[in-house]
Motif scaffolding. Structure first.
Motif, mmCIF file in Angstrom:
data_model
loop_
_atom_site.group_PDB
_atom_site.id
_atom_site.type_symbol
_atom_site.label_atom_id
_atom_site.label_comp_id
_atom_site.label_asym_id
_atom_site.label_seq_id
_atom_site.Cartn_x
_atom_site.Cartn_y
_atom_site.Cartn_z
ATOM 1 N N GLY A 73 4.831 -4.908 2.980
ATOM 2 C CA GLY A 73 3.582 -5.607 2.708
ATOM 3 C C GLY A 73 2.701 -5.708 3.929
ATOM 4 N N SER A 74 1.441 -6.031 3.693
ATOM 5 C CA SER A 74 0.467 -6.190 4.771
ATOM 6 C C SER A 74 0.650 -7.540 5.453
ATOM 7 C CB SER A 74 -0.958 -6.080 4.223
ATOM 8 O OG SER A 74 -1.210 -4.791 3.718
ATOM 9 N N THR A 75 0.458 -7.560 6.757
ATOM 10 C CA THR A 75 0.518 -8.793 7.532
ATOM 11 C C THR A 75 -0.697 -8.851 8.448
ATOM 12 O OG1 THR A 75 1.763 -7.821 9.375
ATOM 13 C CG2 THR A 75 3.030 -8.715 7.523
ATOM 14 N N LEU A 76 -1.052 -10.053 8.872
ATOM 15 C CA LEU A 76 -2.175 -10.231 9.792
ATOM 16 C C LEU A 76 -1.759 -11.236 10.845
ATOM 17 C CD1 LEU A 76 -5.115 -9.599 10.537
ATOM 18 C CD2 LEU A 76 -5.803 -11.533 9.088
ATOM 19 N N ALA A 77 -1.599 -10.761 12.071
ATOM 20 C CA ALA A 77 -1.238 -11.635 13.181
ATOM 21 C C ALA A 77 -2.507 -12.122 13.863
ATOM 22 C CB ALA A 77 -0.357 -10.897 14.184
ATOM 23 N N PRO A 78 -2.565 -13.396 14.243
ATOM 24 C CA PRO A 78 -3.749 -13.888 14.943
ATOM 25 C C PRO A 78 -3.892 -13.225 16.302
ATOM 26 C CG PRO A 78 -1.989 -15.507 15.027
ATOM 27 C CD PRO A 78 -1.527 -14.423 14.098
ATOM 28 N N ARG A 79 -5.117 -13.145 16.752
ATOM 29 C CA ARG A 79 -5.347 -12.576 18.084
ATOM 30 C C ARG A 79 -4.675 -13.446 19.132
ATOM 31 N NH1 ARG A 79 -11.221 -11.180 20.879
ATOM 32 N NH2 ARG A 79 -10.491 -11.119 23.038
ATOM 33 N N VAL A 133 12.473 -0.079 -3.380
ATOM 34 C CA VAL A 133 11.379 -0.398 -2.469
ATOM 35 C C VAL A 133 10.291 -1.105 -3.267
ATOM 36 C CG1 VAL A 133 9.628 0.513 -0.907
ATOM 37 C CG2 VAL A 133 11.877 1.587 -1.002
ATOM 38 N N VAL A 134 9.887 -2.288 -2.802
ATOM 39 C CA VAL A 134 8.829 -3.056 -3.457
ATOM 40 C C VAL A 134 7.645 -3.105 -2.496
ATOM 41 C CG1 VAL A 134 8.190 -5.212 -4.574
ATOM 42 C CG2 VAL A 134 10.577 -4.428 -4.641
ATOM 43 N N VAL A 135 6.537 -2.489 -2.885
ATOM 44 C CA VAL A 135 5.357 -2.397 -2.028
ATOM 45 C C VAL A 135 4.260 -3.292 -2.589
ATOM 46 C CG1 VAL A 135 3.629 -0.877 -1.001
ATOM 47 C CG2 VAL A 135 5.942 -0.018 -1.434
ATOM 48 N N ASP A 136 3.899 -4.310 -1.835
ATOM 49 C CA ASP A 136 2.778 -5.179 -2.177
ATOM 50 C C ASP A 136 1.924 -5.296 -0.929
ATOM 51 O OD1 ASP A 136 0.989 -6.994 -3.156
ATOM 52 O OD2 ASP A 136 2.462 -8.509 -3.733
ATOM 53 N N ALA A 137 1.041 -4.314 -0.745
ATOM 54 C CA ALA A 137 0.311 -4.186 0.522
ATOM 55 C C ALA A 137 -1.189 -4.268 0.330
ATOM 56 C CB ALA A 137 0.674 -2.867 1.200
ATOM 57 N N GLY A 138 -1.638 -5.185 -0.487
ATOM 58 C CA GLY A 138 -3.070 -5.375 -0.639
ATOM 59 C C GLY A 138 -3.736 -4.369 -1.547
ATOM 60 N N GLU A 139 -2.997 -3.872 -2.537
ATOM 61 C CA GLU A 139 -3.536 -2.958 -3.535
ATOM 62 C C GLU A 139 -4.202 -1.729 -2.907
ATOM 63 O OE1 GLU A 139 -6.068 -5.180 -6.116
ATOM 64 O OE2 GLU A 139 -4.438 -6.384 -6.918
ATOM 65 N N PRO A 140 -3.438 -0.926 -2.162
ATOM 66 C CA PRO A 140 -3.980 0.333 -1.641
ATOM 67 C C PRO A 140 -4.057 1.353 -2.766
ATOM 68 C CG PRO A 140 -1.674 0.163 -1.122
ATOM 69 C CD PRO A 140 -2.040 -1.105 -1.837
ATOM 70 N N ASP A 141 -4.079 2.634 -2.437
ATOM 71 C CA ASP A 141 -4.079 3.679 -3.457
ATOM 72 C C ASP A 141 -2.686 3.718 -4.074
ATOM 73 O OD1 ASP A 141 -4.253 5.895 -5.028
ATOM 74 O OD2 ASP A 141 -5.036 7.236 -3.491
ATOM 75 N N GLY A 142 -2.465 2.812 -5.041
ATOM 76 C CA GLY A 142 -1.148 2.653 -5.633
ATOM 77 C C GLY A 142 -0.540 3.923 -6.184
ATOM 78 N N PRO A 143 -1.267 4.705 -7.000
ATOM 79 C CA PRO A 143 -0.670 5.941 -7.522
ATOM 80 C C PRO A 143 -0.209 6.894 -6.429
ATOM 81 C CG PRO A 143 -2.608 5.357 -8.805
ATOM 82 C CD PRO A 143 -2.566 4.406 -7.638
ATOM 83 N N ALA A 144 -1.005 7.052 -5.361
ATOM 84 C CA ALA A 144 -0.604 7.947 -4.271
ATOM 85 C C ALA A 144 0.630 7.407 -3.553
ATOM 86 C CB ALA A 144 -1.761 8.130 -3.284
#
Length: 365
Positions: free
Chosen positions: A107-113, A202-213
């Motif tokens: 999944g996507s993560t966002l670390a603070p600066r 594998v479970v991918v939940d990364a901010g709805e990228p190009d899911g089919p690809a």
């Protein structure tokens, strides 16, 4: 929640037999060719677990006695010529062998600066407005009791892969772009393939990228998978499974709403929900069929989620249970992440950042 620091005392020493420590070093740091590097790597991991508060090179180096030792640890992380990729694979192998996870979550993560001009920092949109952070794609085992990181691919924007920032931060010319799909591909490529064990889902939940690809890529090694997709993602019915329906291309949302007679009530463990499973081909050629799974509460469109999966319609409940795993992992991950310096480490150079992240991912194993 598992307390990984219990294995290290206040002085940063392992309260285990030296023979076990040597075995630990060989397993995790075997790709380091010099004994001094292996010793320094183990020492750095010890300090990661024993240093309280924010992890910085200064605070880490201060735990080493003597100016020369402090300079040595700084050089080991920022400039020593050792490859981090082989070591990155070690936590994944160790986690699968010892923690018995149910799946890998990506999944996507966002670390603070943190600090001044940390590599990868850019303004990032959030529900509360733009923040200056460092986006990444993280790989973690599930379920909750196994909340440890095993990989973290930094997402670099175009300005970080072009001069002058590329040169200033030491970003390699062949560094991958920060596109989510590419980071997911790299994360999947780094997962262990243990002959004695069946591949984990594998479970991918990364901010709805190009899911089919992403789904096609994840499916290529034959792993079970569940990939979250955007409601606007293109989809069509697999007519070999539902020959009475047309094969016009639609959006995933439209396809989920098109077949109300396939809907059913299921309970994946957190309450009953309405779900539908629609067989779809993975490509226009119709090869490698998959299933589009949608779930929602009637009258609450914002709650709808859509996934592409290798699970068949008869395994709808298993697919939905898999989609809950990222939430379980995420619940306590920020505390674990901050405790080993994954999010709050300040480093201006690309190599130093990756070496630190590599050693931080090893710390909880």
């Amino acid at each position: 929640m598992r307390d990984f620091r219990r294995h290290v005392d206040a002085a940063g020493k392992w309260p285990i037999a030296e023979v076990l420590a040597a075995k630990f070093r060989r397993r995790l740091f075997g790709s380091l060719h010099r004994n001094g590097q292996r010793v320094r790597a183990e020492q750095y991991v010890r300090r990661l677990l024993s240093v309280r508060g924010r992890k910085t090179l200064r605070s880490m180096a201060a735990r080493f006695v003597g100016a020369s030792a402090q300079q040595s640890v700084h050089h080991f992380v920022t400039a020593s010529p050792w490859e981090w990729t082989p070591i990155r694979h070690a936590p994944a192998h160790q986690a699968q062998q010892t923690l018995a996870p149910e799946a890998w979550t990506i999944g996507s993560t966002l670390a603070p600066r943190a600090g001044s001009h940390p590599v990868g920092a850019d303004p990032q949109p959030t529900p509360l407005g733009a923040v200056n952070g460092r986006p990444a794609v993280g790989t973690r085992p599930a379920p909750e009791r196994s909340v440890v990181p095993v990989d973290r691919e930094l997402r670099l924007s175009a300005r970080w892969t072009a001069d002058p920032l590329r040169d200033r931060a030491g970003v390699p010319a062949d560094a991958a772009s920060g596109i989510v799909e590419e980071c997911v591909r790299q994360a999947v490529a780094g997962l262990p393939n243990l002959p004695e064990m069946a591949p984990l889902p594998v479970v991918v939940d990364a901010g709805e990228p190009d899911g089919p690809a992403v789904a096609r890529h994840v499916a290529s090694p034959g792993r079970p998978f569940v990939v979250r997709v955007s409601p606007a993602a293109p989809a069509r019915i697999d007519r070999t499974a539902l020959p009475e329906h047309g094969d016009l291309q639609r959006t995933a949302r439209e396809l989920a709403e098109l077949l109300p007679h396939l809907r059913q009530q299921v309970d994946p463990g957190d309450g009953r929900t309405t779900a539908v499973a629609v067989p779809v081909p993975a490509s226009p050629t119709g090869r490698a069929p998959m299933t589009l799974v949608a779930e929602w509460c009637p009258g609450r469109r914002a709650d709808r989620r859509l996934w592409l999966t290798a699970f068949t319609a008869s395994c709808l409940l298993s697919a939905l249970r898999s989609t809950r795993l990222p939430e379980l992992v995420e619940r306590h991950f920020p505390e674990i992440s901050d405790g080993i310096g994954l999010r709050n480490f300040a480093e201006r150079a690309f190599p130093g950042r990756h070496r630190h992240i590599t050693l931080a991912c090893i710390s909880p194993i």
